[in-house]
Design a protein around this motif. Structure first.
Motif, PDB file in Angstrom:
ATOM      1  N   GLY A  60       0.793  -1.213   0.000  1.00  0.00           N
ATOM      2  CA  GLY A  60       0.000   0.000   0.000  1.00  0.00           C
ATOM      3  C   GLY A  60       0.827   1.266   0.000  1.00  0.00           C
ATOM      4  O   GLY A  60       0.408   2.290   0.522  1.00  0.00           O
ATOM      5  N   ARG A  61       2.036   1.217  -0.619  1.00  0.00           N
ATOM      6  CA  ARG A  61       2.893   2.386  -0.626  1.00  0.00           C
ATOM      7  C   ARG A  61       2.786   3.168  -1.917  1.00  0.00           C
ATOM      8  O   ARG A  61       3.688   3.902  -2.287  1.00  0.00           O
ATOM      9  CB  ARG A  61       4.342   1.948  -0.417  1.00  0.00           C
ATOM     10  N   GLY A  62       1.700   3.068  -2.620  1.00  0.00           N
ATOM     11  CA  GLY A  62       1.506   3.825  -3.837  1.00  0.00           C
ATOM     12  C   GLY A  62       1.778   2.965  -5.063  1.00  0.00           C
ATOM     13  O   GLY A  62       2.158   1.800  -4.963  1.00  0.00           O
ATOM     14  N   PRO A  63       1.618   3.542  -6.264  1.00  0.00           N
ATOM     15  CA  PRO A  63       1.799   2.768  -7.491  1.00  0.00           C
ATOM     16  C   PRO A  63       3.260   2.394  -7.706  1.00  0.00           C
ATOM     17  O   PRO A  63       4.175   3.134  -7.336  1.00  0.00           O
ATOM     18  CB  PRO A  63       1.304   3.733  -8.577  1.00  0.00           C
ATOM     19  N   ARG A  64       3.480   1.239  -8.291  1.00  0.00           N
ATOM     20  CA  ARG A  64       4.825   0.748  -8.581  1.00  0.00           C
ATOM     21  C   ARG A  64       5.104   0.990 -10.049  1.00  0.00           C
ATOM     22  O   ARG A  64       4.417   0.468 -10.919  1.00  0.00           O
ATOM     23  CB  ARG A  64       4.927  -0.731  -8.251  1.00  0.00           C
ATOM     24  N   THR A  65       6.095   1.825 -10.347  1.00  0.00           N
ATOM     25  CA  THR A  65       6.436   2.165 -11.716  1.00  0.00           C
ATOM     26  C   THR A  65       7.621   1.335 -12.171  1.00  0.00           C
ATOM     27  O   THR A  65       8.386   0.813 -11.362  1.00  0.00           O
ATOM     28  CB  THR A  65       6.786   3.651 -11.827  1.00  0.00           C
ATOM     29  N   ALA A  66       7.757   1.237 -13.481  1.00  0.00           N
ATOM     30  CA  ALA A  66       8.870   0.476 -14.048  1.00  0.00           C
ATOM     31  C   ALA A  66      10.165   1.249 -13.840  1.00  0.00           C
ATOM     32  O   ALA A  66      10.211   2.460 -13.994  1.00  0.00           O
ATOM     33  CB  ALA A  66       8.629   0.240 -15.535  1.00  0.00           C
ATOM     34  N   PRO A  67      11.261   0.575 -13.490  1.00  0.00           N
ATOM     35  CA  PRO A  67      12.532   1.287 -13.303  1.00  0.00           C
ATOM     36  C   PRO A  67      13.084   1.770 -14.635  1.00  0.00           C
ATOM     37  O   PRO A  67      12.896   1.151 -15.680  1.00  0.00           O
ATOM     38  CB  PRO A  67      13.437   0.228 -12.678  1.00  0.00           C
ATOM     39  N   SER A  68      13.770   2.884 -14.594  1.00  0.00           N
ATOM     40  CA  SER A  68      14.392   3.420 -15.793  1.00  0.00           C
ATOM     41  C   SER A  68      15.689   2.671 -16.085  1.00  0.00           C
ATOM     42  O   SER A  68      16.261   2.022 -15.202  1.00  0.00           O
ATOM     43  CB  SER A  68      14.683   4.910 -15.608  1.00  0.00           C
ATOM     44  N   PRO A  69      16.198   2.742 -17.321  1.00  0.00           N
ATOM     45  CA  PRO A  69      17.487   2.092 -17.619  1.00  0.00           C
ATOM     46  C   PRO A  69      18.614   2.584 -16.722  1.00  0.00           C
ATOM     47  O   PRO A  69      19.498   1.801 -16.356  1.00  0.00           O
ATOM     48  CB  PRO A  69      17.723   2.449 -19.091  1.00  0.00           C
ATOM     49  N   ARG A  70      18.598   3.863 -16.361  1.00  0.00           N
ATOM     50  CA  ARG A  70      19.650   4.376 -15.474  1.00  0.00           C
ATOM     51  C   ARG A  70      19.560   3.739 -14.093  1.00  0.00           C
ATOM     52  O   ARG A  70      20.587   3.428 -13.472  1.00  0.00           O
ATOM     53  CB  ARG A  70      19.536   5.895 -15.379  1.00  0.00           C
ATOM     54  N   GLU A  71      18.352   3.546 -13.588  1.00  0.00           N
ATOM     55  CA  GLU A  71      18.199   2.897 -12.290  1.00  0.00           C
ATOM     56  C   GLU A  71      18.712   1.463 -12.328  1.00  0.00           C
ATOM     57  O   GLU A  71      19.427   1.016 -11.415  1.00  0.00           O
ATOM     58  CB  GLU A  71      16.730   2.915 -11.868  1.00  0.00           C
ATOM     59  N   VAL A  72      18.360   0.720 -13.379  1.00  0.00           N
ATOM     60  CA  VAL A  72      18.801  -0.667 -13.488  1.00  0.00           C
ATOM     61  C   VAL A  72      20.325  -0.736 -13.593  1.00  0.00           C
ATOM     62  O   VAL A  72      20.968  -1.605 -12.992  1.00  0.00           O
ATOM     63  CB  VAL A  72      18.134  -1.346 -14.691  1.00  0.00           C
ATOM     64  N   ALA A  73      20.919   0.189 -14.350  1.00  0.00           N
ATOM     65  CA  ALA A  73      22.379   0.208 -14.459  1.00  0.00           C
ATOM     66  C   ALA A  73      23.021   0.480 -13.099  1.00  0.00           C
ATOM     67  O   ALA A  73      24.059  -0.119 -12.762  1.00  0.00           O
ATOM     68  CB  ALA A  73      22.805   1.267 -15.478  1.00  0.00           C
ATOM     69  N   ARG A  74      22.416   1.364 -12.308  1.00  0.00           N
ATOM     70  CA  ARG A  74      22.961   1.639 -10.975  1.00  0.00           C
ATOM     71  C   ARG A  74      22.831   0.421 -10.071  1.00  0.00           C
ATOM     72  O   ARG A  74      23.738   0.119  -9.287  1.00  0.00           O
ATOM     73  CB  ARG A  74      22.255   2.841 -10.356  1.00  0.00           C
ATOM     74  N   TRP A  75      21.722  -0.308 -10.182  1.00  0.00           N
ATOM     75  CA  TRP A  75      21.544  -1.517  -9.368  1.00  0.00           C
ATOM     76  C   TRP A  75      22.602  -2.561  -9.720  1.00  0.00           C
ATOM     77  O   TRP A  75      23.158  -3.211  -8.836  1.00  0.00           O
ATOM     78  CB  TRP A  75      20.157  -2.102  -9.585  1.00  0.00           C
ATOM     79  N   ILE A  76      22.870  -2.730 -11.017  1.00  0.00           N
ATOM     80  CA  ILE A  76      23.844  -3.731 -11.440  1.00  0.00           C
ATOM     81  C   ILE A  76      25.249  -3.340 -10.993  1.00  0.00           C
ATOM     82  O   ILE A  76      26.039  -4.195 -10.572  1.00  0.00           O
ATOM     83  CB  ILE A  76      23.773  -3.918 -12.968  1.00  0.00           C
ATOM     84  N   ALA A  77      25.582  -2.054 -11.075  1.00  0.00           N
ATOM     85  CA  ALA A  77      26.924  -1.610 -10.703  1.00  0.00           C
ATOM     86  C   ALA A  77      27.152  -1.621  -9.197  1.00  0.00           C
ATOM     87  O   ALA A  77      28.298  -1.628  -8.748  1.00  0.00           O
ATOM     88  CB  ALA A  77      27.176  -0.211 -11.252  1.00  0.00           C
ATOM     89  N   THR A  78      26.080  -1.639  -8.411  1.00  0.00           N
ATOM     90  CA  THR A  78      26.221  -1.659  -6.953  1.00  0.00           C
ATOM     91  C   THR A  78      26.568  -3.069  -6.487  1.00  0.00           C
ATOM     92  O   THR A  78      26.016  -4.052  -6.982  1.00  0.00           O
ATOM     93  CB  THR A  78      24.916  -1.203  -6.289  1.00  0.00           C
ATOM     94  N   ALA A  79      27.476  -3.155  -5.534  1.00  0.00           N
ATOM     95  CA  ALA A  79      27.855  -4.464  -4.993  1.00  0.00           C
ATOM     96  C   ALA A  79      26.643  -5.154  -4.378  1.00  0.00           C
ATOM     97  O   ALA A  79      25.815  -4.495  -3.742  1.00  0.00           O
ATOM     98  CB  ALA A  79      28.956  -4.299  -3.946  1.00  0.00           C
ATOM     99  N   PRO A  80      26.490  -6.464  -4.559  1.00  0.00           N
ATOM    100  CA  PRO A  80      25.294  -7.156  -4.043  1.00  0.00           C
ATOM    101  C   PRO A  80      25.080  -6.979  -2.545  1.00  0.00           C
ATOM    102  O   PRO A  80      23.933  -6.877  -2.092  1.00  0.00           O
ATOM    103  CB  PRO A  80      25.560  -8.628  -4.404  1.00  0.00           C
ATOM    104  N   ASP A  81      26.163  -6.910  -1.760  1.00  0.00           N
ATOM    105  CA  ASP A  81      25.987  -6.777  -0.319  1.00  0.00           C
ATOM    106  C   ASP A  81      25.591  -5.373   0.106  1.00  0.00           C
ATOM    107  O   ASP A  81      25.272  -5.146   1.278  1.00  0.00           O
ATOM    108  CB  ASP A  81      27.271  -7.188   0.409  1.00  0.00           C
ATOM    109  N   ARG A  82      25.591  -4.424  -0.838  1.00  0.00           N
ATOM    110  CA  ARG A  82      25.189  -3.051  -0.531  1.00  0.00           C
ATOM    111  C   ARG A  82      23.824  -2.703  -1.103  1.00  0.00           C
ATOM    112  O   ARG A  82      23.377  -1.573  -0.978  1.00  0.00           O
ATOM    113  CB  ARG A  82      26.232  -2.068  -1.061  1.00  0.00           C
ATOM    114  N   ARG A  83      23.168  -3.651  -1.734  1.00  0.00           N
ATOM    115  CA  ARG A  83      21.833  -3.416  -2.274  1.00  0.00           C
ATOM    116  C   ARG A  83      20.794  -3.606  -1.185  1.00  0.00           C
ATOM    117  O   ARG A  83      20.894  -4.514  -0.365  1.00  0.00           O
ATOM    118  CB  ARG A  83      21.538  -4.383  -3.425  1.00  0.00           C
ATOM    119  N   GLY A  84      19.779  -2.760  -1.209  1.00  0.00           N
ATOM    120  CA  GLY A  84      18.688  -2.904  -0.266  1.00  0.00           C
ATOM    121  C   GLY A  84      17.777  -4.066  -0.637  1.00  0.00           C
ATOM    122  O   GLY A  84      17.852  -4.627  -1.749  1.00  0.00           O
TER     123      GLY A  84
END
Length: 215
Positions: A64-88
């Protein structure tokens, strides 16, 4: 003699509702469709290549935290570049769903994490084999990157194995560009020079963090 007035209908604007609606040609509509065989198949409409992020209303999340939008390519690139142990937790869940839907993105994620492991270990022994996998990944952008890295492979090896980097110079360039955007056209050269010198002094005073903006 004065000219006769024009008929009343000549002064009346055509109603907007009667204007013909713009049509999309068949050829253009076909060009906008995503090509077959890519990772847009099997994804929600908000993630497909032929749709925009606001084409359909996004469903609400179960929390119930509002609508879920699709991530942008920049967001996905940031997720991939972030170390797995530092991802939320939220990022890990969303990235896992994306990787399950898109095998091409899964291959790119694996290659990025392998290169990050080489940087962390400062060991370039696996670089030639990694470049071979990059060239045969069937991803045109990564294959082109492999060719570019091979042309200057010695410099890349030095960048991986040594602790020297151009990060300090890049930081100074970023500071100069920031002052240009803030004060460009609003101050003379002496004031701009003083601000650049002051921000460099603050960088030395507060290493590893964002220094305060000079007055």
């Amino acid at each position: 003699m004065h000219p006769a007035p024009l008929p009343a209908q000549a002064h009346t604007a055509r109603p907007v509702s009667r204007l013909p609606a713009p049509t999309l040609g068949r050829g253009r509509a076909q060009r906008l469709r995503p090509p077959p065989g890519n990772c847009s198949q099997g994804l929600p409409r908000s993630l497909s290549a032929g749709e925009t992020r606001r084409s359909t209303p996004a469903p609400r999340s179960s929390a119930g935290r509002g609508p879920r939008t699709a991530p942008s390519p920049r967001e996905v690139a940031r997720w991939i570049a972030t170390a797995p142990d530092r991802r939320g937790l939220h990022v890990r869940e969303r990235l896992s769903r994306l990787l399950d839907h898109c095998p091409e993105l899964q291959r790119a994620h694996t290659l990025v994490r392998e290169f990050a492991a080489m940087l962390d270990a400062q060991d370039a022994a696996l670089l030639p084999a990694w470049l071979d996998r990059l060239a045969t990944s069937r991803l045109p952008a990564l294959a082109s990157m492999a060719r570019s890295v091979r042309e200057d492979e010695a410099a890349v090896v030095q960048g991986i194995t040594t602790s020297f980097s151009s990060g300090v110079n890049e930081g100074r360039i970023t500071d100069v560009k920031l002052q240009k955007r803030i004060m460009g056209g609003r101050a003379g050269l002496p004031l701009l020079r003083q601000r650049v010198v002051l921000i460099a002094h603050l960088r030395r005073r507060y290493p590893g963090s964002n220094p305060p903006t000079p007055p």
